[in-house]
Design a protein around this motif. Structure first.
Motif, PDB file in Angstrom:
ATOM      1  N   GLU A 119       0.835  -1.210   0.000  1.00  0.00           N
ATOM      2  CA  GLU A 119       0.000   0.000   0.000  1.00  0.00           C
ATOM      3  C   GLU A 119       0.868   1.258   0.000  1.00  0.00           C
ATOM      4  O   GLU A 119       0.612   2.212  -0.755  1.00  0.00           O
ATOM      5  CB  GLU A 119      -0.911   0.005   1.225  1.00  0.00           C
ATOM      6  CG  GLU A 119      -1.809   1.236   1.297  1.00  0.00           C
ATOM      7  CD  GLU A 119      -2.650   1.287   2.558  1.00  0.00           C
ATOM      8  OE1 GLU A 119      -3.686   1.982   2.536  1.00  0.00           O
ATOM      9  OE2 GLU A 119      -2.277   0.645   3.558  1.00  0.00           O
ATOM     10  N   ALA A 120       1.906   1.273   0.833  1.00  0.00           N
ATOM     11  CA  ALA A 120       2.800   2.438   0.886  1.00  0.00           C
ATOM     12  C   ALA A 120       3.500   2.642  -0.446  1.00  0.00           C
ATOM     13  O   ALA A 120       3.719   3.783  -0.880  1.00  0.00           O
ATOM     14  CB  ALA A 120       3.829   2.256   2.004  1.00  0.00           C
ATOM     15  N   ASN A 121       3.831   1.538  -1.110  1.00  0.00           N
ATOM     16  CA  ASN A 121       4.502   1.650  -2.404  1.00  0.00           C
ATOM     17  C   ASN A 121       3.579   2.247  -3.464  1.00  0.00           C
ATOM     18  O   ASN A 121       4.017   3.026  -4.315  1.00  0.00           O
ATOM     19  CB  ASN A 121       5.015   0.283  -2.853  1.00  0.00           C
ATOM     20  CG  ASN A 121       5.933   0.400  -4.042  1.00  0.00           C
ATOM     21  OD1 ASN A 121       6.948   1.095  -3.991  1.00  0.00           O
ATOM     22  ND2 ASN A 121       5.573  -0.243  -5.139  1.00  0.00           N
ATOM     23  N   ILE A 122       2.296   1.890  -3.420  1.00  0.00           N
ATOM     24  CA  ILE A 122       1.338   2.516  -4.333  1.00  0.00           C
ATOM     25  C   ILE A 122       1.269   4.015  -4.071  1.00  0.00           C
ATOM     26  O   ILE A 122       1.272   4.831  -5.003  1.00  0.00           O
ATOM     27  CB  ILE A 122      -0.051   1.862  -4.191  1.00  0.00           C
ATOM     28  CG1 ILE A 122      -0.038   0.469  -4.820  1.00  0.00           C
ATOM     29  CG2 ILE A 122      -1.142   2.725  -4.846  1.00  0.00           C
ATOM     30  CD1 ILE A 122      -1.291  -0.323  -4.612  1.00  0.00           C
ATOM     31  N   LYS A 123       1.237   4.383  -2.810  1.00  0.00           N
ATOM     32  CA  LYS A 123       1.196   5.807  -2.457  1.00  0.00           C
ATOM     33  C   LYS A 123       2.425   6.543  -2.988  1.00  0.00           C
ATOM     34  O   LYS A 123       2.319   7.637  -3.542  1.00  0.00           O
ATOM     35  CB  LYS A 123       1.127   5.987  -0.938  1.00  0.00           C
ATOM     36  CG  LYS A 123      -0.208   5.678  -0.305  1.00  0.00           C
ATOM     37  CD  LYS A 123      -0.138   5.968   1.194  1.00  0.00           C
ATOM     38  CE  LYS A 123      -1.441   5.669   1.899  1.00  0.00           C
ATOM     39  NZ  LYS A 123      -1.339   5.958   3.355  1.00  0.00           N
ATOM     40  N   VAL A 124       3.597   5.941  -2.794  1.00  0.00           N
ATOM     41  CA  VAL A 124       4.824   6.639  -3.179  1.00  0.00           C
ATOM     42  C   VAL A 124       4.975   6.680  -4.697  1.00  0.00           C
ATOM     43  O   VAL A 124       5.449   7.681  -5.256  1.00  0.00           O
ATOM     44  CB  VAL A 124       6.057   6.017  -2.495  1.00  0.00           C
ATOM     45  CG1 VAL A 124       6.510   4.726  -3.151  1.00  0.00           C
ATOM     46  CG2 VAL A 124       7.206   7.025  -2.470  1.00  0.00           C
ATOM     47  N   MET A 125       4.552   5.621  -5.395  1.00  0.00           N
ATOM     48  CA  MET A 125       4.604   5.662  -6.855  1.00  0.00           C
ATOM     49  C   MET A 125       3.642   6.713  -7.397  1.00  0.00           C
ATOM     50  O   MET A 125       3.963   7.435  -8.351  1.00  0.00           O
ATOM     51  CB  MET A 125       4.279   4.285  -7.447  1.00  0.00           C
ATOM     52  CG  MET A 125       5.370   3.253  -7.272  1.00  0.00           C
ATOM     53  SD  MET A 125       5.104   1.750  -8.280  1.00  0.00           S
ATOM     54  CE  MET A 125       3.547   1.156  -7.603  1.00  0.00           C
ATOM     55  N   ARG A 126       2.477   6.807  -6.773  1.00  0.00           N
ATOM     56  CA  ARG A 126       1.500   7.819  -7.205  1.00  0.00           C
ATOM     57  C   ARG A 126       2.029   9.230  -6.922  1.00  0.00           C
ATOM     58  O   ARG A 126       1.853  10.141  -7.728  1.00  0.00           O
ATOM     59  CB  ARG A 126       0.170   7.570  -6.509  1.00  0.00           C
ATOM     60  CG  ARG A 126      -0.989   8.360  -7.072  1.00  0.00           C
ATOM     61  CD  ARG A 126      -2.328   7.741  -6.717  1.00  0.00           C
ATOM     62  NE  ARG A 126      -2.684   6.670  -7.633  1.00  0.00           N
ATOM     63  CZ  ARG A 126      -3.249   5.527  -7.294  1.00  0.00           C
ATOM     64  NH1 ARG A 126      -3.516   5.277  -6.025  1.00  0.00           N
ATOM     65  NH2 ARG A 126      -3.548   4.624  -8.210  1.00  0.00           N
ATOM     66  N   LEU A 127       2.708   9.373  -5.770  1.00  0.00           N
ATOM     67  CA  LEU A 127       3.298  10.665  -5.432  1.00  0.00           C
ATOM     68  C   LEU A 127       4.380  11.053  -6.445  1.00  0.00           C
ATOM     69  O   LEU A 127       4.421  12.198  -6.914  1.00  0.00           O
ATOM     70  CB  LEU A 127       3.901  10.595  -4.027  1.00  0.00           C
ATOM     71  CG  LEU A 127       4.549  11.870  -3.494  1.00  0.00           C
ATOM     72  CD1 LEU A 127       3.483  12.921  -3.179  1.00  0.00           C
ATOM     73  CD2 LEU A 127       5.382  11.563  -2.239  1.00  0.00           C
ATOM     74  N   LEU A 128       5.240  10.106  -6.784  1.00  0.00           N
ATOM     75  CA  LEU A 128       6.308  10.396  -7.739  1.00  0.00           C
ATOM     76  C   LEU A 128       5.742  10.676  -9.128  1.00  0.00           C
ATOM     77  O   LEU A 128       6.230  11.572  -9.833  1.00  0.00           O
ATOM     78  CB  LEU A 128       7.297   9.228  -7.787  1.00  0.00           C
ATOM     79  CG  LEU A 128       8.491   9.393  -8.723  1.00  0.00           C
ATOM     80  CD1 LEU A 128       9.269  10.676  -8.424  1.00  0.00           C
ATOM     81  CD2 LEU A 128       9.412   8.177  -8.650  1.00  0.00           C
ATOM     82  N   LYS A 129       4.706   9.941  -9.516  1.00  0.00           N
ATOM     83  CA  LYS A 129       4.101  10.196 -10.834  1.00  0.00           C
ATOM     84  C   LYS A 129       3.479  11.584 -10.867  1.00  0.00           C
ATOM     85  O   LYS A 129       3.605  12.313 -11.863  1.00  0.00           O
ATOM     86  CB  LYS A 129       3.043   9.126 -11.142  1.00  0.00           C
ATOM     87  CG  LYS A 129       2.631   9.117 -12.603  1.00  0.00           C
ATOM     88  CD  LYS A 129       3.821   8.736 -13.463  1.00  0.00           C
ATOM     89  CE  LYS A 129       3.567   8.943 -14.933  1.00  0.00           C
ATOM     90  NZ  LYS A 129       4.780   8.744 -15.736  1.00  0.00           N
ATOM     91  N   LYS A 130       2.813  11.975  -9.787  1.00  0.00           N
ATOM     92  CA  LYS A 130       2.252  13.326  -9.684  1.00  0.00           C
ATOM     93  C   LYS A 130       3.363  14.368  -9.816  1.00  0.00           C
ATOM     94  O   LYS A 130       3.218  15.364 -10.539  1.00  0.00           O
ATOM     95  CB  LYS A 130       1.533  13.465  -8.340  1.00  0.00           C
ATOM     96  CG  LYS A 130       1.002  14.868  -8.007  1.00  0.00           C
ATOM     97  CD  LYS A 130       0.359  14.861  -6.615  1.00  0.00           C
ATOM     98  CE  LYS A 130       0.060  16.255  -6.093  1.00  0.00           C
ATOM     99  NZ  LYS A 130      -1.031  16.910  -6.818  1.00  0.00           N
ATOM    100  N   ALA A 131       4.494  14.123  -9.138  1.00  0.00           N
ATOM    101  CA  ALA A 131       5.627  15.048  -9.216  1.00  0.00           C
ATOM    102  C   ALA A 131       6.139  15.158 -10.642  1.00  0.00           C
ATOM    103  O   ALA A 131       6.412  16.263 -11.141  1.00  0.00           O
ATOM    104  CB  ALA A 131       6.741  14.581  -8.285  1.00  0.00           C
ATOM    105  N   HIS A 132       6.276  14.024 -11.321  1.00  0.00           N
ATOM    106  CA  HIS A 132       6.771  14.045 -12.695  1.00  0.00           C
ATOM    107  C   HIS A 132       5.810  14.764 -13.636  1.00  0.00           C
ATOM    108  O   HIS A 132       6.227  15.590 -14.459  1.00  0.00           O
ATOM    109  CB  HIS A 132       6.997  12.607 -13.183  1.00  0.00           C
ATOM    110  CG  HIS A 132       8.271  11.998 -12.679  1.00  0.00           C
ATOM    111  ND1 HIS A 132       8.492  10.638 -12.658  1.00  0.00           N
ATOM    112  CD2 HIS A 132       9.395  12.557 -12.165  1.00  0.00           C
ATOM    113  CE1 HIS A 132       9.689  10.398 -12.168  1.00  0.00           C
ATOM    114  NE2 HIS A 132      10.252  11.540 -11.854  1.00  0.00           N
TER     115      HIS A 132
END
Length: 435
Positions: free
Chosen positions: A96-109
């Motif tokens: 779950e945390a990994n989904i959050k962090v991937m979504r955060l990084l994609k938002k940043a990109h």
């Protein structure tokens, strides 16, 4: 899932058996399955940390991710957590945390560089001096592109930097010239072949050969012994080295690969996809991707994609795509049969597309005509794997070998709860999946 039992090896405290390590059962009482699950949790935390670092560099943070990283790592400390069931829950929490962090990084990109758009990329050199960028760091390549504008230097991508070509704010630089080489493990051959300055920006860097050790530089978390480390994104030494090395020659008949399929691009085809599926023209989607590996078993992934029937579509991501992204599979009435959604951290694109397809067809995730065929090499892939388990995705195939932290107990859990299957013969696997 038959699997050879694995004992533990734990050497994290002074109690270890014979002062070297506990390899049957922990002196503390820890059983092998607990040790293996703790190892798995650490691997997942490493993967999450990689994505979190990149998001933080772009100014994006999420306190809940930081809290999980602290709690998860603390749980692996000596004499803290002996509960196998809780360690499995922590593994799913890591997903779950990994989904959050991937979504955060994609938002940043996306907010920094725009949403990726499909881009055809030449693979080969152009006339002029060059800098080759490997790793995953979009901020590093953006700063490099800014600093090399007007210098006559061509900037090339290698391995997981390929998706940079799809971002509007990066591809606007005309000297982002193309791609050299393929997956991470071809770098010694590729870096020796092209007389350019080389910038290693994150993980997947190898110890250099002597013939290019004087022209490779590192930045960010990547470091190599005796190699100059770039600080504060000042790439002046890299630029000077590229100019000193002189021109590459233009390669003729350069092949191309296509990258840059973002969520919006794929979902713009949603109505067409639904029409083709309902008409029986698209039978099944396959997500084939992950880490590429030099292991001979990794040939499976190319053979698998080559043998898929023409009414199937392949989504792919990470460097696993280099096993087959040179194949011309054509399209199905405008829907490409190979869709590259980006880097390993762009697995969130594949997740969001799968969830959107669930809504489109009004089906649960496991009822979609979608099969996931994963390749794994290192810790980020472990984090993504647990993200898929967190989403309760079943019937996945995993290879090229099973992770060493899996023992009989863990294998039984994955088979009984998720019907996880190791890859086998490509043709037989396809027959079984398609019925």
């Amino acid at each position: 899932m038959a699997y050879k039992p694995l004992d533990m090896f734990c050497y994290q405290c002074s109690q270890t058996a014979k002062g070297t390590g506990c390899d049957v059962r922990g002196v503390c009482g820890k059983v092998p399955t607990v040790a293996r699950l703790q190892d798995n949790l650490i691997f997942s935390i490493k993967g999450i940390s990689a994505y979190n670092y990149q998001a933080n560099e772009l100014g994006y943070k999420d306190e809940s991710i930081d809290e999980f990283l602290t709690k998860g790592m603390y749980s692996t400390l000596t004499n803290v957590n002996f509960d196998v069931e809780d360690l499995i829950k922590l593994g799913l929490d890591a997903g779950e945390a990994n989904i959050k962090v991937m979504r955060l990084l994609k938002k940043a990109h996306i907010e920094t560089y725009g949403e990726p758009e499909p881009q055809v990329v030449e693979v080969g050199s152009k006339k002029g001096p060059g800098i080759l960028v490997t790793g995953h760091d979009m901020k590093a390549i953006e700063e490099l592109l800014k600093q090399t504008e007007g210098t006559g230097i061509n900037v090339y991508t290698h391995s997981e930097m390929l998706p940079a070509h799809g971002y509007p704010e990066l591809k606007k630089y005309k000297h982002l010239a193309g791609q050299l080489g393929g997956p991470w493990f071809d770098q010694k051959k590729t870096f020796s072949k092209y007389n350019v300055a080389i910038l290693a920006t994150s993980n997947c860097v190898l110890l250099p050969k002597d013939d290019y050790s004087d022209r490779i530089f590192t930045s960010g978390v990547a470091k190599l012994p005796g190699i100059m480390q770039i600080e504060n994104y000042d790439f002046t030494p890299v630029i000077n080295k590229a100019l000193e090395l002189g021109d590459l020659e233009e390669e003729e008949n350069k092949p191309t690969v296509t990258t840059g399929f973002g969520v919006s691009t794929i979902l713009s085809l949603a109505d067409k996809i639904k029409e083709l599926v309902e008409a029986g023209k698209i039978r099944r989607f396959f997500l084939v991707g992950g880490c590429d590996s030099p292991l001979p078993q990794a040939r499976y992934y190319r053979e698998f994609v080559e043998k898929l029937p023409e009414d199937t579509v392949v989504l792919t991501l990470a460097c696993g795509k280099y096993r087959f992204n040179d194949l011309d599979l054509g399209d199905i009435e405008g829907v490409p049969r190979i869709i590259d959604v980006g880097q390993c951290n762009d697995a969130i694109v594949a997740v969001d597309v799968a969830l959107a397809l669930s809504d489109l067809f009004d089906l649960e995730l496991n009822d979609l005509p979608l099969t996931i065929v994963l390749s794994w090499m290192e810790q980020k892939a472990v984090a993504i794997f647990w993200s898929l388990l967190y989403l309760n995705k079943k019937d996945m195939l995993l290879g090229p070998i099973l992770p060493a932290w899996v023992n009989d107990d863990i294998a039984d859990f994955l088979v009984n709860n998720y019907n996880l299957t190791p890859i086998g013969d490509p043709e037989e696997d396809i027959k079984r999946i398609l019925g």
